[in-house]
Design an enzyme around this catalytic site. Structure first.
Site, short mmCIF file in Angstrom:
data_model
loop_
_atom_site.label_atom_id
_atom_site.label_comp_id
_atom_site.label_asym_id
_atom_site.label_seq_id
_atom_site.Cartn_x
_atom_site.Cartn_y
_atom_site.Cartn_z
N HIS A 194 0.86 -1.12 0.16
CA HIS A 194 -0.08 0.00 0.06
C HIS A 194 0.74 1.39 0.00
O HIS A 194 1.59 1.58 1.02
CB HIS A 194 -0.92 -0.08 1.17
CG HIS A 194 -1.96 1.09 1.24
ND1 HIS A 194 -1.78 1.97 2.30
CD2 HIS A 194 -3.01 1.35 0.46
CE1 HIS A 194 -2.74 2.93 2.15
NE2 HIS A 194 -3.48 2.59 0.98
N HIS A 248 -0.92 10.68 -2.86
CA HIS A 248 -2.11 10.33 -2.34
C HIS A 248 -3.09 11.49 -2.23
O HIS A 248 -4.16 11.63 -2.67
CB HIS A 248 -1.99 9.49 -1.06
CG HIS A 248 -3.19 9.61 -0.36
ND1 HIS A 248 -3.83 10.29 0.59
CD2 HIS A 248 -4.29 8.37 -0.59
CE1 HIS A 248 -5.08 9.81 1.05
NE2 HIS A 248 -5.37 8.44 0.28
#
Length: 264
Positions: A21, A64
């Site tokens: 991740h 992100h």
């Protein structure tokens, strides 16, 4: 061709998929950095999860947040900055990698890409075609509209996860099952997705349980769970039958899967 019968090279993997991740956000290199992804690949991860934003001039960044300030030494919203302006920002001592950088640097890796903004759709479509990378990616998004646009661009050749509305409809249908009951496929809502990527819970509401997984198995939908960082939670979800785990803690997940004989 429905998602229930489609097969994607991205999902062709023996045993549960281990996803790094943001490249392993809990590692020493900082999330979504080239170094983080290299550590993940060197650790043995073949599946790398990241996010994508586009600058004002259409350069795709593996990043992100909408804004730079949480993890870099710069400020500003990516979509209104040029690539040259963003190139000055540093995560530690590293620049933000472009999506093209990652696809080129790790040609054997597969990327789970979360599309964060509408202005990423056009550049991402061009990039995947230019780099012949459609078979190497799965596209996810918290926006049904963005997912629909990506699906329209590529058709069933593109692996996508379920959007929020699709996932909710499927989860709600699974609530009608009794524990241990095998559902009939015709009673479950059809999805345009090739997989479900879900959190284990939302607040007090359990999302991934034996009923959800039974329903997914009935229609051949792999279930990947995010973001799991504790070994006990990984074990529990794998015991239930989860098909993939996304984690920030690369060594923890590798250890769990190795002990189970399913690290690949």
């Amino acid at each position: 061709m429905s998602a229930r019968t489609a097969r994607h090279a991205f999902l062709d993997h023996p045993g549960p998929i281990a996803f790094a991740h943001r490249g392993g956000a809990d590692g020493p290199a900082g999330e979504n950095t080239l170094s983080a992804f290299k550590i993940a690949v060197d650790t043995g991860y073949r599946y790398l999860e990241t996010d994508v934003h586009a600058t004002s001039d259409g350069v795709l960044l593996a990043f992100h947040d909408r804004r730079l300030q949480r993890v870099t030494d710069a400020k500003g919203r990516i979509r209104v900055l040029t690539a040259a302006e963003v190139a000055q920002a540093r995560i530690g001592d590293e620049p933000i990698p472009t999506m093209a950088d990652l696809l080129e640097a790790f040609p054997d890796a597969r990327f789970n890409i979360d599309v964060k903004e509408p202005n990423t759709i056009g550049p991402l479509t061009v990039l995947l075609r230019h780099m012949n990378a459609v078979d190497r990616v799965c596209i996810s998004s918290f926006s049904d509209t963005r997912l629909a646009a990506m699906r329209a661009a590529f058709g069933p050749a593109l692996c996508t996860s379920a959007g929020p509305r699709e996932a909710f409809r499927f989860w709600r249908a699974s609530r009608r099952l009794k524990p241990g009951e095998v559902p009939e496929a015709d009673l479950l809502p059809p999805l345009d997705a090739a997989c479900l990527q879900l959190p284990p819970a939302l607040g007090r509401i359990v999302v991934v349980d034996d009923r959800l997984l039974a329903a997914a198995r009935t229609v051949g939908l792999p279930v990947h769970v995010w973001t799991i960082n504790e070994a006990a939670d990984m074990e529990r979800l794998l015991d239930l039958g989860a098909d993939g785990i996304m984690t920030d803690r690369l060594d923890t997940l590798k250890t769990v899967l190795t002990k189970r004989g399913t690290w690949s």
